[in-house]
Design a protein around this motif. Structure first.
Motif, mmCIF file in Angstrom:
data_model
loop_
_atom_site.group_PDB
_atom_site.id
_atom_site.type_symbol
_atom_site.label_atom_id
_atom_site.label_comp_id
_atom_site.label_asym_id
_atom_site.label_seq_id
_atom_site.Cartn_x
_atom_site.Cartn_y
_atom_site.Cartn_z
ATOM 1 N N ALA B 211 0.835 -1.206 0.000
ATOM 2 C CA ALA B 211 0.000 0.000 0.000
ATOM 3 C C ALA B 211 0.866 1.251 0.000
ATOM 4 O O ALA B 211 0.677 2.160 -0.820
ATOM 5 C CB ALA B 211 -0.943 -0.014 1.211
ATOM 6 N N ALA B 212 1.843 1.296 0.902
ATOM 7 C CA ALA B 212 2.704 2.483 0.965
ATOM 8 C C ALA B 212 3.643 2.540 -0.239
ATOM 9 O O ALA B 212 3.922 3.620 -0.758
ATOM 10 C CB ALA B 212 3.490 2.488 2.273
ATOM 11 N N LEU B 215 1.822 3.944 -3.179
ATOM 12 C CA LEU B 215 1.632 5.388 -2.992
ATOM 13 C C LEU B 215 2.895 6.141 -3.393
ATOM 14 O O LEU B 215 2.834 7.182 -4.056
ATOM 15 C CB LEU B 215 1.283 5.666 -1.522
ATOM 16 C CG LEU B 215 0.996 7.124 -1.162
ATOM 17 C CD1 LEU B 215 -0.274 7.616 -1.842
ATOM 18 C CD2 LEU B 215 0.896 7.302 0.357
ATOM 19 N N VAL B 216 4.045 5.616 -3.022
ATOM 20 C CA VAL B 216 5.324 6.247 -3.355
ATOM 21 C C VAL B 216 5.606 6.162 -4.859
ATOM 22 O O VAL B 216 6.155 7.089 -5.451
ATOM 23 C CB VAL B 216 6.466 5.591 -2.547
ATOM 24 C CG1 VAL B 216 7.835 5.994 -3.070
ATOM 25 C CG2 VAL B 216 6.347 5.968 -1.073
ATOM 26 N N MET B 217 5.221 5.039 -5.467
ATOM 27 C CA MET B 217 5.430 4.898 -6.915
ATOM 28 C C MET B 217 4.687 5.969 -7.694
ATOM 29 O O MET B 217 5.180 6.465 -8.708
ATOM 30 C CB MET B 217 4.942 3.515 -7.385
ATOM 31 C CG MET B 217 5.831 2.361 -6.952
ATOM 32 S SD MET B 217 5.089 0.770 -7.444
ATOM 33 C CE MET B 217 6.222 -0.391 -6.639
#
Lengths: 254, 254
Positions: B211-212, B215-217
């Protein structure tokens, strides 16, 4: 989001939280002991458990009298009728039941098991349970204001919970309350690297942050209720976490 | 998990990936350019898009002849019948449909929209689409072996995808393939800080990391397909990401 590290630091050493405690000074003290200074853009993730405790959302099952509906549902699900009474009182509707499971639409609009009522990490023995905060978005806004006033920076507050998923095992963290953290973002109109319109039109940043934050918090004896998130661009406008709830009209799985 | 920071670093500068490309050297070169040295416990998160591209999972709609079933479903959902044909060919069953949406049980067992077939960030215009990798867990194991052989460390590989949720808006990252990353963990028997058995008995670490990472991608033009995760204790045994799929018998929402 993609120009720097996104990091999650667990905060240790918070005392046991009790009804009436002011959370912000407790968190600020723990940050100080860890040698951390709050900065613009930080996001403070806090588990709903300590928010609920501070707000006095503890209930004693001995003080609960189950209704006829609770007794009936308790028989089907093999749960304590007094717990079922609390679940029903916290919910708009029962969505699914089976032995050991009651999935409801919570009064806040979330679909989740047992109305989010928790018995883990609560002092007082098997008789004591913890309801979700009354208004997690309002709690997040209050905490944000307290942190910003104390630290003189713009930041976000994310109140987390753990929920199950329809088709995947294991719980993941979600955003139960938000202030200065984006619950969802509509990317329609943006283009991919080949100039085509994006197909994924909405993302859920606050839930995505909550997933990793709750993983870092942990669930067992060494659990830490607060995580400092850096690199997530917190501190924007206040959009409530309820904004991420799918409207009933678009729900294919109710 | 709770004794150090968990961090997510996007890797920039990967070239456009094409069928037949060997991904591991491309990622290792990008790590080198960023001045990063792989260490024990690292997890390399890679979007399924570049894994699929390297595996030649691109399809040209012009080469697809829709079946009668695809034509019928295309009329209901107002989608391109050739795309619907590919969705059906990639799926075990159609779970729900409505205009613009086909939710299926993918042949890998996941419940998701459009069988995970993607048109964003694919070269070649509107005619070109991308299927999910043939066997994402096998791809993750191959990549893990290549990274470990090159770097001489024990690490994990997480192949990510983005999916919608039943009751919440916006997509979140999930673990589509895993090697050396725990898809789910059963905490039953563990105790909370008050000595009570934990109520949350299963967690989904790989999904929570994904999930994180996703989001960073990011999703738009500046998207980065690889994220280096540190602090997540990668490098354990290989448990496939399919282990997180809820068995059909326990599915209340099909």
């Amino acid at each position: 989001m993609s120009d720097r590290d996104l990091s999650f630091r667990p905060l240790h050493g918070l005392p046991e939280v009790r009804a009436g405690d002011d959370l912000a000074p407790l968190v600020l003290a723990a940050l100080g002991r860890a040698g951390l200074t709050l900065a613009d853009g930080d996001v403070i993730a806090i588990t709903q458990k300590i928010v609920s405790k501070s707000e006095g959302r503890i209930r004693h099952l001995a003080a609960v009298t189950p209704s006829a509906q609770a007794l009936e549902l308790a028989a089907i699900t093999r749960k304590d009728p007094r717990l079922v009474e609390l679940i029903l009182a916290e919910s708009h509707a029962v969505v699914r039941t089976r032995p050991d499971t009651i999935i409801v639409e919570h009064r806040l609009g979330l679909v989740l098991a047992n109305a989010g009522i928790d018995r883990s990490n609560v002092e007082g023995g098997e008789d004591v349970v913890l309801l979700l905060p009354k208004d997690p978005d309002a709690s997040a806004r209050r905490l944000r204001a307290a942190f910003e006033a104390a630290a003189g920076v713009r930041l976000g507050v994310l109140i987390t919970d753990s929920v199950g998923r329809a088709w995947r095992r294991g719980t993941v963290g979600i955003a139960l309350g938000t202030a200065g953290v984006t619950p969802f973002e509509d990317l329609r109109g943006r283009r991919d690297r080949h100039g085509r319109a994006l197909q994924v039109s909405e993302i859920a940043p606050a839930d995505s942050l909550a997933a990793a934050a709750v993983l870092v918090m942990g669930e067992a004896a060494e659990a830490t209720p607060v995580v400092l998130i850096r690199g997530a661009a917190g501190g924007g406008s206040d959009v409530p976490a309820t904004a991420v709830l799918r409207p009933r009209a678009g729900d294919l799985f109710r």
